[in-house]
Design a protein around this motif. Structure first.
Motif, mmCIF file in Angstrom:
data_model
loop_
_atom_site.group_PDB
_atom_site.id
_atom_site.type_symbol
_atom_site.label_atom_id
_atom_site.label_comp_id
_atom_site.label_asym_id
_atom_site.label_seq_id
_atom_site.Cartn_x
_atom_site.Cartn_y
_atom_site.Cartn_z
ATOM 1 N N SER A 161 70.928 5.086 39.124
ATOM 2 C CA SER A 161 70.750 6.384 38.965
ATOM 3 C C SER A 161 69.180 7.165 39.420
ATOM 4 N N VAL A 162 69.107 8.828 39.120
ATOM 5 C CA VAL A 162 68.398 8.967 39.450
ATOM 6 C C VAL A 162 67.123 8.750 38.597
ATOM 7 N N PRO A 163 65.502 8.967 38.909
ATOM 8 C CA PRO A 163 64.596 8.784 37.734
ATOM 9 C C PRO A 163 64.837 10.170 36.912
ATOM 10 N N LEU A 164 64.763 9.639 35.756
ATOM 11 C CA LEU A 164 64.183 11.217 35.045
ATOM 12 C C LEU A 164 63.362 11.487 34.456
ATOM 13 N N ALA A 210 62.863 15.841 36.840
ATOM 14 C CA ALA A 210 64.102 16.269 35.683
ATOM 15 C C ALA A 210 62.655 16.452 34.810
ATOM 16 N N LYS A 211 61.380 16.139 34.217
ATOM 17 C CA LYS A 211 60.974 15.999 33.449
ATOM 18 C C LYS A 211 59.538 17.239 34.127
ATOM 19 N N ARG A 261 57.347 22.552 34.860
ATOM 20 C CA ARG A 261 56.806 23.402 35.968
ATOM 21 C C ARG A 261 57.797 24.565 35.217
ATOM 22 N N MET A 262 59.068 24.538 34.867
ATOM 23 C CA MET A 262 59.702 26.333 34.336
ATOM 24 C C MET A 262 58.823 26.117 33.586
ATOM 25 N N LEU A 263 57.723 25.805 32.340
ATOM 26 C CA LEU A 263 56.878 26.395 30.939
ATOM 27 C C LEU A 263 55.508 27.018 31.963
ATOM 28 N N CYS A 299 68.036 30.469 32.406
ATOM 29 C CA CYS A 299 68.270 29.685 33.597
ATOM 30 C C CYS A 299 68.282 28.595 33.022
ATOM 31 N N SER A 300 67.317 28.198 32.028
ATOM 32 C CA SER A 300 67.089 26.297 32.354
ATOM 33 C C SER A 300 67.304 26.147 30.618
ATOM 34 N N GLY A 301 68.036 27.571 30.152
ATOM 35 C CA GLY A 301 69.129 26.805 28.634
ATOM 36 C C GLY A 301 67.985 26.769 27.588
ATOM 37 N N ILE A 302 66.424 27.483 27.806
ATOM 38 C CA ILE A 302 65.399 27.144 26.878
ATOM 39 C C ILE A 302 65.070 28.246 25.522
#
Length: 113
Positions: free
Chosen positions: A2-5, A8-9, A14-16, A58-61
């Protein structure tokens, strides 16, 4: 495998990582707000706010709803407010440590004279 988390974190944080987005999230802690109220509180160009709101949406936050000609934004979940409170606590602790260090440096400077 699996791709490491971690990537994504990192992308989430970065989005914040923009002052306008952080300010929007802080303002939305008190409840849903129309864009016009966000604009008045943040004092940024409408196009700039629109761009940052799009990133958050778009990020869903955050979510948005249209009420006639008004678009209202709100956090997607209560976890957003929890995250903002945790960030404030961490930052407060970090800055308090710096103030203690600054006081020590000033005391050492006075003692050296």
């Amino acid at each position: 495998m699996s791709v490491p988390l971690y990537p994504a974190k990192a992308a989430f944080f970065r989005m914040l990582g923009h002052p306008v987005r952080m300010r929007v999230l802080k303002l939305l802690q008190d409840g849903p707000m129309p864009v016009r109220d966000l604009l008045a509180a943040i004092e940024v160009e409408p196009s700039g706010l629109s761009q940052q709101l799009a990133v958050l949406r778009c990020s869903g936050i955050v979510t948005s709803t249209r009420e006639g000609s008004t678009v209202v934004y709100e956090p997607a979940s209560g976890d957003v407010a929890d995250l903002m409170r945790a960030a404030r606590r961490i930052l407060t602790e970090m800055l308090a440590g710096r103030n203690e260090l600054l006081a020590e440096l000033r005391e050492a400077d006075v003692a050296a004279r």
